[in-house]
Design a protein around this motif. Sequence first.
Motif, mmCIF file in Angstrom:
data_model
loop_
_atom_site.group_PDB
_atom_site.id
_atom_site.type_symbol
_atom_site.label_atom_id
_atom_site.label_comp_id
_atom_site.label_asym_id
_atom_site.label_seq_id
_atom_site.Cartn_x
_atom_site.Cartn_y
_atom_site.Cartn_z
ATOM 1 N N LEU A 18 0.758 -1.180 -0.098
ATOM 2 C CA LEU A 18 -0.008 -0.009 0.079
ATOM 3 C C LEU A 18 0.764 1.293 0.046
ATOM 4 N N TYR A 19 0.538 2.155 -0.845
ATOM 5 C CA TYR A 19 1.017 3.378 -0.880
ATOM 6 C C TYR A 19 0.097 4.554 -0.502
ATOM 7 N N GLU A 20 0.214 5.352 0.554
ATOM 8 C CA GLU A 20 -0.788 6.066 1.275
ATOM 9 C C GLU A 20 -0.475 7.303 1.468
ATOM 10 N N VAL A 21 -1.295 8.408 1.201
ATOM 11 C CA VAL A 21 -1.421 9.880 1.657
ATOM 12 C C VAL A 21 -2.409 9.821 2.559
ATOM 13 N N LYS A 22 -1.842 10.555 3.684
ATOM 14 C CA LYS A 22 -2.693 10.858 4.932
ATOM 15 C C LYS A 22 -2.747 12.264 5.035
ATOM 16 N N VAL A 23 -4.035 12.788 5.463
ATOM 17 C CA VAL A 23 -4.513 14.170 5.589
ATOM 18 C C VAL A 23 -4.980 14.345 7.060
ATOM 19 N N ASP A 24 -4.432 15.119 7.851
ATOM 20 C CA ASP A 24 -4.861 15.580 9.235
ATOM 21 C C ASP A 24 -5.591 16.721 8.901
ATOM 22 N N THR A 25 -6.938 17.050 9.109
ATOM 23 C CA THR A 25 -7.610 18.231 8.751
ATOM 24 C C THR A 25 -8.034 19.225 10.167
ATOM 25 N N ASN A 26 -7.520 18.572 11.327
ATOM 26 C CA ASN A 26 -7.734 19.306 12.524
ATOM 27 C C ASN A 26 -6.784 19.689 13.427
ATOM 28 N N GLY A 27 -5.439 19.367 13.085
ATOM 29 C CA GLY A 27 -4.055 19.760 13.690
ATOM 30 C C GLY A 27 -3.855 18.897 14.628
ATOM 31 N N ASN A 53 -9.799 23.844 6.032
ATOM 32 C CA ASN A 53 -8.661 24.754 6.864
ATOM 33 C C ASN A 53 -7.327 24.261 6.520
ATOM 34 N N LYS A 54 -6.502 24.714 6.785
ATOM 35 C CA LYS A 54 -5.020 24.262 6.629
ATOM 36 C C LYS A 54 -4.951 22.763 7.096
ATOM 37 N N VAL A 55 -4.233 21.968 6.152
ATOM 38 C CA VAL A 55 -4.142 20.679 6.559
ATOM 39 C C VAL A 55 -2.528 20.189 6.800
ATOM 40 N N SER A 102 2.927 20.878 6.211
ATOM 41 C CA SER A 102 1.497 21.641 6.225
ATOM 42 C C SER A 102 1.287 22.401 4.838
ATOM 43 N N TYR A 103 -0.123 22.486 4.717
ATOM 44 C CA TYR A 103 -0.483 22.761 3.322
ATOM 45 C C TYR A 103 -1.896 23.511 3.425
ATOM 46 N N ASP A 104 -1.905 24.828 2.966
ATOM 47 C CA ASP A 104 -3.087 25.799 2.728
ATOM 48 C C ASP A 104 -3.121 26.191 1.187
ATOM 49 N N PRO A 105 -3.913 25.579 0.514
ATOM 50 C CA PRO A 105 -3.992 26.121 -0.913
ATOM 51 C C PRO A 105 -4.257 27.494 -1.162
ATOM 52 N N ARG A 106 -4.937 28.099 -0.349
ATOM 53 C CA ARG A 106 -5.294 29.380 -0.322
ATOM 54 C C ARG A 106 -3.975 30.433 -0.166
ATOM 55 N N GLU A 107 -3.170 30.042 0.300
ATOM 56 C CA GLU A 107 -1.965 30.862 0.678
ATOM 57 C C GLU A 107 -0.787 30.387 -0.385
ATOM 58 N N GLU A 141 -4.379 14.596 -8.656
ATOM 59 C CA GLU A 141 -4.883 15.985 -8.987
ATOM 60 C C GLU A 141 -6.494 15.913 -8.338
ATOM 61 N N LEU A 142 -6.899 16.779 -7.263
ATOM 62 C CA LEU A 142 -7.991 16.905 -6.614
ATOM 63 C C LEU A 142 -8.595 18.212 -6.343
ATOM 64 N N PRO A 143 -9.890 18.243 -6.182
ATOM 65 C CA PRO A 143 -10.512 19.762 -5.843
ATOM 66 C C PRO A 143 -10.004 19.749 -4.325
ATOM 67 N N ASN A 144 -9.932 21.150 -4.075
ATOM 68 C CA ASN A 144 -9.504 21.536 -2.735
ATOM 69 C C ASN A 144 -10.279 21.227 -1.657
ATOM 70 N N SER A 145 -11.731 21.229 -1.968
ATOM 71 C CA SER A 145 -12.795 20.947 -1.168
ATOM 72 C C SER A 145 -12.600 19.454 -0.627
ATOM 73 N N GLU A 146 -11.917 18.589 -1.203
ATOM 74 C CA GLU A 146 -11.747 17.177 -0.643
ATOM 75 C C GLU A 146 -10.807 17.316 0.367
ATOM 76 N N LEU A 147 -9.990 18.517 0.604
ATOM 77 C CA LEU A 147 -9.101 18.546 1.737
ATOM 78 C C LEU A 147 -9.818 19.357 2.948
ATOM 79 N N GLY A 148 -11.174 19.778 2.803
ATOM 80 C CA GLY A 148 -11.680 20.533 3.844
ATOM 81 C C GLY A 148 -11.492 21.972 3.698
#
Length: 325
Positions: free
Chosen positions: A64-73, A185-187, A267-272, A176-183
Amino acid sequence: MSHHASGPNFGFPRGDARLDMTDLYAFPKPGDPGKSIIVLNVHPSFRLDSPEPTTKEPFAPGALYEVKVDTNGDAVADLGCSVQFASAEDGKQTATVRRLQGKQATGMGDEGEVIVQQAPVSVGKEALVTQVGDFRFFFGWRSDPFFFDVNGNFNHMQFTGDDFFKDKNVCSIVLELPNSELGTNKVGIWARTIDKTADGWIQADRGGRPLQAVFLPGEEKEEYLSGEPANDDRFIGVFAHELEHSGGYSPEDAKNVASTLLPDILSYDPREPVRYPDNGRTLTDDVVDLFFSIYTNRKVTDKVGPHRDLLDQFPYLGPPHNVLK
């Protein structure tokens, strides 16, 4: 983790180059700020300390090759993406992609909502791209975008600008994914590889920030690679000890600097605006100069810059080197 040899003694995790995670990138899609690009690179085509190439098979079947995303810090995965590969008798590989949410994101196994099946893996210069709705995927060999004067580093950091990676390849998973998939906030983003064994699933490698394993001696490195970001504070002392020796930091300053490097999450925030280490990581960010300046507590440059074979369109990484078809 950008070291292209994260296992013990410059080896690969579990002795398998296909399980070695090299780099993780996250940046807004060029020309479309409503989407993001995540790149997970694994399987370097060469070891750092050997002229012999690694295996030609791109990915480890069943792993398995996995990308993990934490949405609440809290440094715990809330969602993610898992990719599993299968090999056919003709040697070609295909990919299955699963979306992970909730307990699936924190667990270990081939569960989750299947969003792509039997997507082709590229082994030649042509990039085989799979599109499903607002998602696009690429899997396969590409030119390694990492740049670093490795030989200069081994020569007591006497850098000459000789880029070891200018003609090397790596296996890429590009999403490639819509930013909405990431929530909203900064992730925090990290990745891992998981080996499928007779004894069950075993985490082989993981990371978010480049070059972190440089800080870790053998036993601690194994614990680190098999661990979780939420527990990374236990390694602050190990990092600080290395910084005291490498950069002459005081114990207090070393601990403060080590604390900025952990947990091992990007850390990643697509709006910044995106630039490592403040936000995300692009394919042209000079992470080596930054890392060694921190490591030695002085300004350092290896005199190497970004590669010129990057593309301005998906999958953004250049075609692999020394491929006939």
